[in-house]
Scaffold this motif. Structure first.
Motif: not given
Length: 176
Positions: A78-90
């Motif tokens: 993941l560290a090499q990804a251009e953009v990361l998605g962060l989902s605050v779980l519900s």
């Protein structure tokens, strides 16, 4: 009984615990946290994990941080990804959280998710979506502290977050 006597009696009854990993895990579990799924497309497939060590850092510029175990085999991808998605779980996504925190090969099998054009993976039905890029990393002992620069935010009003406390998922209730 005086306040000094009471304080002394309480101190004598409570002895400090050793700072071993098991004791610290239990102690840190006394602090309730949310849970964030961090994901990105790698080789056209969703890759990610769950983290409860997520914290807001700055409003200007917008930044958050997450701590990642040095033993993680997912973070280097993941560290090499251009953009990361962060989902605050519900609330209600506890089983999903456990799956994302597991060592399963494909943690996203059967999970509803979407990807941004930049490849950030976001989990459906989350309480909040953020996209970010890695800004800097710092030594955090057996973890790496990752500073993330926020790119976008989408809040889903009325969706309660998943709360993790004492190794269990909890529900938020209004204060009476």
């Amino acid at each position: 009984m005086t306040m000094a006597t009471l304080a002394h009696d309480q101190a004598a009854a409570s002895t400090p615990a050793e700072l071993d990993a098991a004791t610290l895990r239990q102690a840190f579990g006394a602090y309730p946290t949310g849970v964030v799924a961090i994901g990105a497309l790698r080789g056209g497939e969703p890759v990610g994990f769950a983290a409860s060590s997520f914290v807001s850092i700055s409003l200007q510029p917008p930044m958050v941080a997450v701590s990642v175990a040095r033993t993680s085999t997912t973070w280097p991808r993941l560290a090499q990804a251009e953009v990361l998605g962060l989902s605050v779980l519900s609330h209600g996504q506890g089983a999903l959280c456990r799956r994302l925190a597991s060592r399963e090969a494909n943690r996203f099998d059967g999970v509803a998710w979407t990807a941004t054009p930049e490849g950030a993976v976001l989990v459906e039905d989350a309480a909040l979506w953020l996209t970010a890029r890695v800004g800097a990393t710092y030594d955090g002992g057996d973890h790496e502290i990752v500073l993330l620069e926020l790119l976008s935010v989408e809040l889903f009003a009325g969706v309660e977050p998943l709360v993790f406390h004492t190794s269990q998922f909890r529900e938020l209730l209004p204060h009476a």
